[in-house]
Design a protein around this motif. Structure first.
Motif, PDB file in Angstrom:
ATOM      1  N   GLU A 141      13.782  29.704  67.124  1.00 32.57           N
ATOM      2  CA  GLU A 141      12.679  29.796  68.095  1.00 32.57           C
ATOM      3  C   GLU A 141      12.891  28.846  69.265  1.00 32.57           C
ATOM      4  N   ALA A 142      13.342  27.634  68.960  1.00 29.62           N
ATOM      5  CA  ALA A 142      13.573  26.664  70.023  1.00 29.62           C
ATOM      6  C   ALA A 142      14.715  27.101  70.918  1.00 29.62           C
ATOM      7  N   ALA A 143      15.732  27.732  70.354  1.00 24.65           N
ATOM      8  CA  ALA A 143      16.839  28.251  71.159  1.00 24.65           C
ATOM      9  C   ALA A 143      16.356  29.370  72.065  1.00 24.65           C
ATOM     10  N   ALA A 144      15.489  30.231  71.539  1.00 19.88           N
ATOM     11  CA  ALA A 144      14.936  31.323  72.345  1.00 19.88           C
ATOM     12  C   ALA A 144      14.094  30.791  73.497  1.00 19.88           C
ATOM     13  N   ASP A 145      13.473  29.616  73.298  1.00 22.43           N
ATOM     14  CA  ASP A 145      12.664  28.987  74.348  1.00 22.43           C
ATOM     15  C   ASP A 145      13.499  28.169  75.315  1.00 22.43           C
ATOM     16  N   GLY A 146      14.805  28.092  75.060  1.00 21.92           N
ATOM     17  CA  GLY A 146      15.674  27.293  75.919  1.00 21.92           C
ATOM     18  C   GLY A 146      15.625  25.812  75.625  1.00 21.92           C
ATOM     19  N   ARG A 147      15.100  25.436  74.453  1.00 18.24           N
ATOM     20  CA  ARG A 147      14.974  24.028  74.098  1.00 18.24           C
ATOM     21  C   ARG A 147      16.165  23.518  73.297  1.00 18.24           C
ATOM     22  N   ILE A 148      16.921  24.440  72.681  1.00 18.74           N
ATOM     23  CA  ILE A 148      18.066  24.098  71.848  1.00 18.74           C
ATOM     24  C   ILE A 148      19.254  24.950  72.294  1.00 18.74           C
ATOM     25  N   ASP A 149      20.432  24.396  72.188  1.00 14.35           N
ATOM     26  CA  ASP A 149      21.662  25.095  72.553  1.00 14.35           C
ATOM     27  C   ASP A 149      21.713  26.465  71.862  1.00 14.35           C
ATOM     28  N   PRO A 150      21.702  27.567  72.623  1.00 11.85           N
ATOM     29  CA  PRO A 150      21.692  28.902  72.015  1.00 11.85           C
ATOM     30  C   PRO A 150      23.010  29.267  71.342  1.00 11.85           C
ATOM     31  N   GLY A 151      24.050  28.470  71.572  1.00  4.86           N
ATOM     32  CA  GLY A 151      25.336  28.742  70.945  1.00  4.86           C
ATOM     33  C   GLY A 151      25.396  28.305  69.494  1.00  4.86           C
ATOM     34  N   LEU A 152      24.413  27.562  69.035  1.00  4.69           N
ATOM     35  CA  LEU A 152      24.388  27.099  67.653  1.00  4.69           C
ATOM     36  C   LEU A 152      23.815  28.186  66.735  1.00  4.69           C
ATOM     37  N   LYS A 153      24.450  28.403  65.600  1.00  2.00           N
ATOM     38  CA  LYS A 153      23.953  29.364  64.629  1.00  2.00           C
ATOM     39  C   LYS A 153      22.836  28.705  63.816  1.00  2.00           C
ATOM     40  N   PRO A 154      21.638  29.284  63.804  1.00  2.00           N
ATOM     41  CA  PRO A 154      20.499  28.646  63.131  1.00  2.00           C
ATOM     42  C   PRO A 154      20.741  28.296  61.673  1.00  2.00           C
ATOM     43  N   ASP A 155      21.323  29.214  60.889  1.00  4.03           N
ATOM     44  CA  ASP A 155      21.520  28.938  59.463  1.00  4.03           C
ATOM     45  C   ASP A 155      22.504  27.794  59.243  1.00  4.03           C
ATOM     46  N   ASP A 156      23.622  27.819  59.962  1.00  2.10           N
ATOM     47  CA  ASP A 156      24.611  26.752  59.814  1.00  2.10           C
ATOM     48  C   ASP A 156      24.051  25.418  60.289  1.00  2.10           C
ATOM     49  N   THR A 157      23.324  25.455  61.393  1.00  2.00           N
ATOM     50  CA  THR A 157      22.764  24.227  61.942  1.00  2.00           C
ATOM     51  C   THR A 157      21.711  23.642  61.008  1.00  2.00           C
ATOM     52  N   ALA A 158      20.896  24.505  60.401  1.00  3.50           N
ATOM     53  CA  ALA A 158      19.890  24.036  59.435  1.00  3.50           C
ATOM     54  C   ALA A 158      20.549  23.346  58.253  1.00  3.50           C
ATOM     55  N   THR A 159      21.696  23.849  57.830  1.00  6.72           N
ATOM     56  CA  THR A 159      22.426  23.225  56.726  1.00  6.72           C
ATOM     57  C   THR A 159      22.822  21.801  57.086  1.00  6.72           C
ATOM     58  N   TRP A 160      23.268  21.584  58.334  1.00  7.50           N
ATOM     59  CA  TRP A 160      23.662  20.244  58.755  1.00  7.50           C
ATOM     60  C   TRP A 160      22.459  19.325  58.938  1.00  7.50           C
ATOM     61  N   VAL A 161      21.345  19.876  59.402  1.00 10.02           N
ATOM     62  CA  VAL A 161      20.131  19.061  59.535  1.00 10.02           C
ATOM     63  C   VAL A 161      19.713  18.544  58.155  1.00 10.02           C
ATOM     64  N   LEU A 162      19.721  19.420  57.164  1.00  7.98           N
ATOM     65  CA  LEU A 162      19.356  19.009  55.807  1.00  7.98           C
ATOM     66  C   LEU A 162      20.362  18.025  55.222  1.00  7.98           C
ATOM     67  N   ALA A 163      21.631  18.188  55.579  1.00  8.09           N
ATOM     68  CA  ALA A 163      22.650  17.257  55.087  1.00  8.09           C
ATOM     69  C   ALA A 163      22.419  15.856  55.651  1.00  8.09           C
ATOM     70  N   LEU A 164      22.010  15.773  56.899  1.00  8.46           N
ATOM     71  CA  LEU A 164      21.723  14.464  57.492  1.00  8.46           C
ATOM     72  C   LEU A 164      20.507  13.819  56.825  1.00  8.46           C
TER      73      LEU A 164
END
Length: 206
Positions: A141-164
Motif C-alpha cells: 500500500e505504501a509503495a502504491a502511495d509513492g511512500r516506499i520504493d516500488p521496486g521492492l517485492k512486498p513479500d520478500d521485504t516483509a521477510t527482512w523486516v521481520l528478520a530485523l
C-alpha cells in the motif's frame, strides 16, 4: 454442597501461575523446569496446580498465548489510512516485548521447543504468517502511495523486516549488554533508508 467457582478468581490464580512459570522457563528453559519448582514459585501445592493446568506443557503453551495488544495492533494496522505510519507502529508493536527482561529468552526457548512440538510449531507459524501478511500488505500500500520504493517485492521485504525485528530478541537473549530499546531507533532508521524513496530525509525520520 459444591462451592461455586468464581471465574475472576480462577483466571487471576491461573495467570499468577503462568507469570511464575514464565520466569522459570526464561531462566532454566522448559525441559529443566519442574512442576515442583513452578508450584514453589507460585506458592501453591502440586494438587492445586492441576486444578488449573493438566501438565507442564499446558503451562508453557499458556505462557505463549495470544497477546491481545498484538492482535488489536495488527487489526488497526490493516485499516489504517497511512500505511507507512502503520508499518512503523507495527514494528514498534512487535519489537517492544524484546525490551522485557524475560521475553527474549522465552522466545528463544519457544523456537527450540517448536521443533519438538508440532502444535507449538504450528501456532508460532500462524503468528509469523499473520505478521508477515500485515507487513507485506502495508508495504504494498505504501509503495502504491509513492511512500516506499516500488521496486521492492512486498513479500520478500516483509521477510527482512521481520528478520530485523527478530534480531532484537536474539541480541537480548545472547548478549547481556544488548539493549533492545536503545537499538530500536537504529533499526527504524535502517528501515527508513532501505524502504523510502526519499532516503535523503532519513535523518529527520518521524
Amino acid at each position: 454442597m459444591v462451592r461455586k467457582l468464581d471465574p475472576a478468581k480462577h483466571q487471576a490464580r491461573r495467570q499468577h501461575i503462568v507469570n511464575a512459570a514464565a520466569k522459570l522457563f526464561a531462566v532454566k528453559g522448559f525441559d529443566r523446569t519442574t512442576t515442583a519448582e513452578i508450584c514453589k514459585a507460585a506458592g501453591i501445592s502440586a494438587g492445586n496446580l492441576f486444578h488449573y493446568f493438566s501438565n507442564k506443557r499446558a503451562i508453557f503453551l499458556a505462557v505463549l498465548e495470544e497477546d491481545e495488544e498484538r492482535a488489536e495492533g495488527l487489526a488497526r494496522a490493516r485499516t489504517s489510512d497511512d500505511p507507512w505510519a502503520a508499518l512503523l507502529e507495527v514494528v514498534d508493536l512487535l519489537a517492544a516485548p524484546a525490551a522485557e527482561p524475560s521475553t527474549p529468552h522465552l522466545v528463544m526457548e519457544a523456537m527450540v521447543q517448536a521443533h519438538r512440538d508440532p502444535e507449538l510449531g504450528a501456532r508460532l507459524s500462524r503468528d509469523n504468517d499473520e505478521e508477515h501478511a500485515v507487513i507485506a500488505a502495508l508495504i504494498a500500500e505504501a509503495a502504491a502511495d509513492g511512500r516506499i520504493d516500488p521496486g521492492l517485492k512486498p513479500d520478500d521485504t516483509a521477510t527482512w523486516v521481520l528478520a530485523l525485528i527478530a534480531s532484537l530478541y536474539t541480541g537480548a537473549a545472547t548478549d547481556p549488554s544488548f539493549a533492545p530499546a536503545e537499538q530500536l531507533p537504529i533499526l527504524k532508521l535502517i528501515l527508513h533508508r532501505f524502504l523510502r524513496t526519499d532516503s535523503s530525509s532519513a535523518g529527520n525520520m518521524p
